[in-house]
Scaffold this motif. Structure first.
Motif, PDB file in Angstrom:
ATOM      1  N   TYR A 115      75.973  49.986  24.069  1.00 32.75           N
ATOM      2  CA  TYR A 115      77.057  49.011  24.100  1.00 32.75           C
ATOM      3  C   TYR A 115      77.603  48.762  22.688  1.00 32.75           C
ATOM      4  N   LEU A 167      80.132  51.881  30.743  1.00 31.80           N
ATOM      5  CA  LEU A 167      80.256  50.444  30.483  1.00 31.80           C
ATOM      6  C   LEU A 167      81.443  49.796  31.181  1.00 31.80           C
ATOM      7  N   CYS A 213      86.835  46.333  34.319  1.00 28.89           N
ATOM      8  CA  CYS A 213      85.587  45.645  34.657  1.00 28.89           C
ATOM      9  C   CYS A 213      84.494  46.083  33.685  1.00 28.89           C
ATOM     10  N   ASN A 214      83.814  45.124  33.099  1.00 28.74           N
ATOM     11  CA  ASN A 214      82.682  45.387  32.231  1.00 28.74           C
ATOM     12  C   ASN A 214      81.449  45.465  33.126  1.00 28.74           C
ATOM     13  N   ARG A 215      80.848  46.635  33.211  1.00 28.77           N
ATOM     14  CA  ARG A 215      79.702  46.844  34.104  1.00 28.77           C
ATOM     15  C   ARG A 215      78.460  46.073  33.661  1.00 28.77           C
ATOM     16  N   ILE A 216      78.371  45.748  32.377  1.00 28.98           N
ATOM     17  CA  ILE A 216      77.194  45.064  31.852  1.00 28.98           C
ATOM     18  C   ILE A 216      77.264  43.564  32.127  1.00 28.98           C
ATOM     19  N   THR A 217      78.409  42.948  31.820  1.00 27.67           N
ATOM     20  CA  THR A 217      78.544  41.492  31.937  1.00 27.67           C
ATOM     21  C   THR A 217      79.217  41.052  33.238  1.00 27.67           C
ATOM     22  N   SER A 218      79.743  41.999  33.994  1.00 28.54           N
ATOM     23  CA  SER A 218      80.487  41.725  35.235  1.00 28.54           C
ATOM     24  C   SER A 218      81.794  40.969  34.998  1.00 28.54           C
ATOM     25  N   GLU A 219      82.262  40.936  33.762  1.00 29.34           N
ATOM     26  CA  GLU A 219      83.558  40.325  33.470  1.00 29.34           C
ATOM     27  C   GLU A 219      84.671  41.283  33.882  1.00 29.34           C
ATOM     28  N   THR A 220      85.756  40.721  34.371  1.00 25.94           N
ATOM     29  CA  THR A 220      86.903  41.513  34.790  1.00 25.94           C
ATOM     30  C   THR A 220      88.159  40.920  34.187  1.00 25.94           C
ATOM     31  N   GLN A 253      81.408  49.454  21.257  1.00 22.61           N
ATOM     32  CA  GLN A 253      82.196  48.427  20.578  1.00 22.61           C
ATOM     33  C   GLN A 253      82.644  48.868  19.188  1.00 22.61           C
TER      34      GLN A 253
END
Length: 133
Positions: free
Chosen positions: A3, A56, A112-119, A7
């Motif tokens: 990750y 990710l 969609c961020n697969r790690i944090t589930s943020e979209t 970044q």
């Protein structure tokens, strides 16, 4: 660690492409938009970097449709038909009917961020929305 690598190394490469610096000369300038994120990832990153990016993030691009009432078409056409160029990579919009058409068919990009589930949803036309609406 993957990750952090994404970044520090991969996302700046993609963002440089979005801002106009990193796309190869064979890539059309219209690709330099968040609406073309999938194409940017494919053209700006190596195969291994693409694999890391996709491990990710998930990117979905879709077209949303909207039916504008006939009574609102002149107003919508004035709001969205006066621009000389658009972030979405479309050709220049100069008439009110073009503005109405753009509102009826909008490109939406979901990341969609697969790690944090943020979209996050991106819609270039929202940036053109008049203030106060």
């Amino acid at each position: 660690h993957t990750y952090t690598y994404i970044q520090r190394e991969i996302l700046p490469t993609v963002m440089e492409s979005v801002e106009g610096g990193g796309v190869s000369p064979s890539t059309p300038s219209t690709v330099r938009s968040i609406s073309s994120l999938e194409a940017l990832v494919a053209s700006a990153l190596s195969a291994s970097e693409q694999q890391l990016f996709h491990s990710l993030f998930t990117v979905f691009t879709d077209t949303g449709t909207l039916c504008i009432p006939e009574a609102l078409e002149p107003k919508v056409g004035r709001w969205f038909g006066a621009s000389s160029s658009e972030e979405s990579g479309d050709t220049a919009v100069t008439t009110t009917s073009d503005g109405v058409e753009r509102c009826c068919r909008q490109t939406v990009v979901r990341v969609c961020n697969r790690i944090t589930s943020e979209t996050t949803l991106y819609n270039a036309l929202r940036a053109k929305k008049p203030l106060g609406l």
